[in-house]
Design a protein around this motif. Structure first.
Motif, PDB file in Angstrom:
ATOM      1  N   VAL A 220     -17.314  20.104 -61.644  1.00  0.00           N
ATOM      2  CA  VAL A 220     -18.456  21.007 -61.551  1.00  0.00           C
ATOM      3  C   VAL A 220     -19.722  20.168 -61.366  1.00  0.00           C
ATOM      4  CG1 VAL A 220     -19.822  22.745 -62.762  1.00  0.00           C
ATOM      5  CG2 VAL A 220     -17.326  22.677 -63.071  1.00  0.00           C
ATOM      6  N   PRO A 221     -20.428  20.342 -60.251  1.00  0.00           N
ATOM      7  CA  PRO A 221     -21.690  19.614 -60.060  1.00  0.00           C
ATOM      8  C   PRO A 221     -22.721  20.002 -61.127  1.00  0.00           C
ATOM      9  CG  PRO A 221     -21.012  20.730 -58.030  1.00  0.00           C
ATOM     10  CD  PRO A 221     -20.113  21.209 -59.123  1.00  0.00           C
ATOM     11  N   ILE A 222     -23.486  19.037 -61.567  1.00  0.00           N
ATOM     12  CA  ILE A 222     -24.517  19.288 -62.575  1.00  0.00           C
ATOM     13  C   ILE A 222     -25.490  20.366 -62.093  1.00  0.00           C
ATOM     14  CG2 ILE A 222     -26.548  18.254 -63.707  1.00  0.00           C
ATOM     15  CD1 ILE A 222     -23.862  17.561 -65.045  1.00  0.00           C
ATOM     16  N   ALA A 223     -25.722  20.452 -60.784  1.00  0.00           N
ATOM     17  CA  ALA A 223     -26.638  21.464 -60.235  1.00  0.00           C
ATOM     18  C   ALA A 223     -26.174  22.891 -60.549  1.00  0.00           C
ATOM     19  CB  ALA A 223     -26.776  21.285 -58.728  1.00  0.00           C
ATOM     20  N   ASP A 224     -24.892  23.084 -60.844  1.00  0.00           N
ATOM     21  CA  ASP A 224     -24.367  24.419 -61.169  1.00  0.00           C
ATOM     22  C   ASP A 224     -24.569  24.802 -62.630  1.00  0.00           C
ATOM     23  OD1 ASP A 224     -23.608  24.738 -58.557  1.00  0.00           O
ATOM     24  OD2 ASP A 224     -21.474  24.438 -58.906  1.00  0.00           O
ATOM     25  N   VAL A 225     -25.055  23.883 -63.453  1.00  0.00           N
ATOM     26  CA  VAL A 225     -25.300  24.168 -64.876  1.00  0.00           C
ATOM     27  C   VAL A 225     -26.666  24.834 -65.009  1.00  0.00           C
ATOM     28  CG1 VAL A 225     -25.640  23.171 -67.171  1.00  0.00           C
ATOM     29  CG2 VAL A 225     -23.871  22.246 -65.646  1.00  0.00           C
ATOM     30  N   VAL A 226     -26.691  26.035 -65.586  1.00  0.00           N
ATOM     31  CA  VAL A 226     -27.967  26.733 -65.776  1.00  0.00           C
ATOM     32  C   VAL A 226     -28.452  26.675 -67.217  1.00  0.00           C
ATOM     33  CG1 VAL A 226     -27.744  28.283 -63.830  1.00  0.00           C
ATOM     34  CG2 VAL A 226     -26.856  28.978 -66.035  1.00  0.00           C
ATOM     35  N   GLU A 227     -27.535  26.439 -68.147  1.00  0.00           N
ATOM     36  CA  GLU A 227     -27.928  26.412 -69.556  1.00  0.00           C
ATOM     37  C   GLU A 227     -26.935  25.565 -70.337  1.00  0.00           C
ATOM     38  OE1 GLU A 227     -28.755  29.585 -73.202  1.00  0.00           O
ATOM     39  OE2 GLU A 227     -28.020  30.310 -71.281  1.00  0.00           O
ATOM     40  N   ILE A 228     -27.466  24.863 -71.321  1.00  0.00           N
ATOM     41  CA  ILE A 228     -26.601  24.142 -72.254  1.00  0.00           C
ATOM     42  C   ILE A 228     -27.037  24.532 -73.664  1.00  0.00           C
ATOM     43  CG2 ILE A 228     -27.975  22.034 -72.236  1.00  0.00           C
ATOM     44  CD1 ILE A 228     -25.109  20.615 -72.307  1.00  0.00           C
ATOM     45  N   GLN A 229     -26.070  24.914 -74.481  1.00  0.00           N
ATOM     46  CA  GLN A 229     -26.341  25.386 -75.838  1.00  0.00           C
ATOM     47  C   GLN A 229     -25.704  24.406 -76.827  1.00  0.00           C
ATOM     48  OE1 GLN A 229     -24.513  29.258 -75.791  1.00  0.00           O
ATOM     49  NE2 GLN A 229     -25.940  30.052 -74.286  1.00  0.00           N
ATOM     50  N   PRO A 230     -26.452  23.372 -77.232  1.00  0.00           N
ATOM     51  CA  PRO A 230     -25.886  22.349 -78.118  1.00  0.00           C
ATOM     52  C   PRO A 230     -25.354  22.912 -79.433  1.00  0.00           C
ATOM     53  CG  PRO A 230     -28.016  21.647 -77.286  1.00  0.00           C
ATOM     54  CD  PRO A 230     -27.838  23.071 -76.873  1.00  0.00           C
ATOM     55  N   ARG A 231     -26.098  23.804 -80.036  1.00  0.00           N
ATOM     56  CA  ARG A 231     -25.686  24.346 -81.338  1.00  0.00           C
ATOM     57  C   ARG A 231     -24.363  25.105 -81.212  1.00  0.00           C
ATOM     58  NH1 ARG A 231     -30.373  26.299 -82.832  1.00  0.00           N
ATOM     59  NH2 ARG A 231     -30.941  24.464 -83.989  1.00  0.00           N
ATOM     60  N   GLY A 232     -24.184  25.850 -80.106  1.00  0.00           N
ATOM     61  CA  GLY A 232     -22.954  26.605 -79.871  1.00  0.00           C
ATOM     62  C   GLY A 232     -21.909  25.819 -79.107  1.00  0.00           C
ATOM     63  N   GLU A 233     -22.241  24.573 -78.743  1.00  0.00           N
ATOM     64  CA  GLU A 233     -21.361  23.706 -77.958  1.00  0.00           C
ATOM     65  C   GLU A 233     -20.830  24.447 -76.729  1.00  0.00           C
ATOM     66  OE1 GLU A 233     -18.444  21.834 -80.460  1.00  0.00           O
ATOM     67  OE2 GLU A 233     -19.988  20.653 -81.476  1.00  0.00           O
ATOM     68  N   ARG A 234     -21.768  24.934 -75.919  1.00  0.00           N
ATOM     69  CA  ARG A 234     -21.431  25.739 -74.755  1.00  0.00           C
ATOM     70  C   ARG A 234     -22.274  25.322 -73.555  1.00  0.00           C
ATOM     71  NH1 ARG A 234     -20.156  31.984 -75.703  1.00  0.00           N
ATOM     72  NH2 ARG A 234     -18.739  30.962 -77.115  1.00  0.00           N
ATOM     73  N   VAL A 235     -21.636  25.297 -72.379  1.00  0.00           N
ATOM     74  CA  VAL A 235     -22.302  25.048 -71.109  1.00  0.00           C
ATOM     75  C   VAL A 235     -22.132  26.314 -70.280  1.00  0.00           C
ATOM     76  CG1 VAL A 235     -22.276  23.671 -68.986  1.00  0.00           C
ATOM     77  CG2 VAL A 235     -21.812  22.569 -71.184  1.00  0.00           C
ATOM     78  N   VAL A 236     -23.221  26.796 -69.677  1.00  0.00           N
ATOM     79  CA  VAL A 236     -23.172  28.010 -68.866  1.00  0.00           C
ATOM     80  C   VAL A 236     -23.451  27.623 -67.416  1.00  0.00           C
ATOM     81  CG1 VAL A 236     -24.138  30.315 -68.508  1.00  0.00           C
ATOM     82  CG2 VAL A 236     -23.978  29.374 -70.835  1.00  0.00           C
ATOM     83  N   LEU A 237     -22.586  28.100 -66.519  1.00  0.00           N
ATOM     84  CA  LEU A 237     -22.698  27.784 -65.095  1.00  0.00           C
ATOM     85  C   LEU A 237     -23.357  28.922 -64.326  1.00  0.00           C
ATOM     86  CD1 LEU A 237     -19.138  26.325 -64.455  1.00  0.00           C
ATOM     87  CD2 LEU A 237     -21.211  25.113 -65.171  1.00  0.00           C
ATOM     88  N   ARG A 238     -23.956  28.570 -63.205  1.00  0.00           N
ATOM     89  CA  ARG A 238     -24.593  29.523 -62.300  1.00  0.00           C
ATOM     90  C   ARG A 238     -23.545  30.363 -61.579  1.00  0.00           C
ATOM     91  NH1 ARG A 238     -29.253  28.259 -60.790  1.00  0.00           N
ATOM     92  NH2 ARG A 238     -28.898  26.031 -60.969  1.00  0.00           N
ATOM     93  N   VAL A 239     -22.460  29.710 -61.148  1.00  0.00           N
ATOM     94  CA  VAL A 239     -21.379  30.371 -60.395  1.00  0.00           C
ATOM     95  C   VAL A 239     -20.038  29.843 -60.879  1.00  0.00           C
ATOM     96  CG1 VAL A 239     -22.762  30.716 -58.298  1.00  0.00           C
ATOM     97  CG2 VAL A 239     -21.429  28.630 -58.560  1.00  0.00           C
ATOM     98  N   MET A 240     -18.988  30.604 -60.631  1.00  0.00           N
ATOM     99  CA  MET A 240     -17.632  30.138 -60.912  1.00  0.00           C
ATOM    100  C   MET A 240     -17.250  29.150 -59.812  1.00  0.00           C
ATOM    101  SD  MET A 240     -14.944  30.174 -62.727  1.00  0.00           S
ATOM    102  CE  MET A 240     -13.920  31.409 -63.458  1.00  0.00           C
ATOM    103  N   PRO A 241     -16.844  27.939 -60.175  1.00  0.00           N
ATOM    104  CA  PRO A 241     -16.458  26.975 -59.136  1.00  0.00           C
ATOM    105  C   PRO A 241     -15.180  27.428 -58.434  1.00  0.00           C
ATOM    106  CG  PRO A 241     -16.099  26.070 -61.322  1.00  0.00           C
ATOM    107  CD  PRO A 241     -16.728  27.405 -61.509  1.00  0.00           C
ATOM    108  N   GLU A 242     -15.009  26.948 -57.200  1.00  0.00           N
ATOM    109  CA  GLU A 242     -13.786  27.255 -56.478  1.00  0.00           C
ATOM    110  C   GLU A 242     -12.626  26.543 -57.166  1.00  0.00           C
ATOM    111  OE1 GLU A 242     -13.576  26.983 -52.258  1.00  0.00           O
ATOM    112  OE2 GLU A 242     -15.732  27.350 -52.074  1.00  0.00           O
ATOM    113  N   LEU A 243     -11.581  27.295 -57.453  1.00  0.00           N
ATOM    114  CA  LEU A 243     -10.415  26.730 -58.114  1.00  0.00           C
ATOM    115  C   LEU A 243      -9.318  26.535 -57.092  1.00  0.00           C
ATOM    116  CD1 LEU A 243     -10.437  29.021 -61.275  1.00  0.00           C
ATOM    117  CD2 LEU A 243     -11.529  26.796 -60.961  1.00  0.00           C
ATOM    118  N   HIS A 244      -8.787  25.328 -57.035  1.00  0.00           N
ATOM    119  CA  HIS A 244      -7.729  24.996 -56.073  1.00  0.00           C
ATOM    120  C   HIS A 244      -6.420  24.894 -56.813  1.00  0.00           C
ATOM    121  CE1 HIS A 244     -10.860  24.210 -53.153  1.00  0.00           C
ATOM    122  NE2 HIS A 244     -11.476  23.491 -54.081  1.00  0.00           N
ATOM    123  N   SER A 245      -5.365  25.469 -56.225  1.00  0.00           N
ATOM    124  CA  SER A 245      -4.051  25.419 -56.874  1.00  0.00           C
ATOM    125  C   SER A 245      -3.367  24.095 -56.637  1.00  0.00           C
ATOM    126  CB  SER A 245      -3.128  26.486 -56.365  1.00  0.00           C
ATOM    127  OG  SER A 245      -3.782  27.674 -56.066  1.00  0.00           O
TER     128      SER A 245
END
Length: 89
Positions: free
Chosen positions: A64-89
């Protein structure tokens, strides 16, 4: 009242937490993606991408490119992305 733990979390910058978010949960607008396994950096030690272990029981990883990260919640240990990345099988 501000506790020592509150000060520790808010003292560090967004950039600091991006570089130290291994183990954090990763969410996208479509829901949970997985857990940060590693943070990739450039030659200046700046974070460039997150390596995310997809799902709860799979061994697949997603970059996941760092540019896709819109929020980081240290206390909740959570990273929120702008979009779902393309998943390859």
């Amino acid at each position: 009242m501000t506790t020592h733990a509150d000060t520790d979390v808010t003292y560090w910058s967004h950039g600091y937490w991006l570089g130290h978010c291994e183990g954090f949960r990763v969410d996208s607008p479509d829901g949970r993606l997985g857990i940060v396994e590693a943070v990739l950096t450039d030659e200046d030690d700046e974070p460039t991408a997150l390596v995310v272990r997809e799902g709860l029981f799979t061994l697949r990883t997603v970059y996941v490119p760092i540019a896709d990260v819109v929020e980081i919640q240290p206390r909740g240990e959570r990273v929120v992305l702008r979009v779902m990345p393309e998943l390859h099988s």
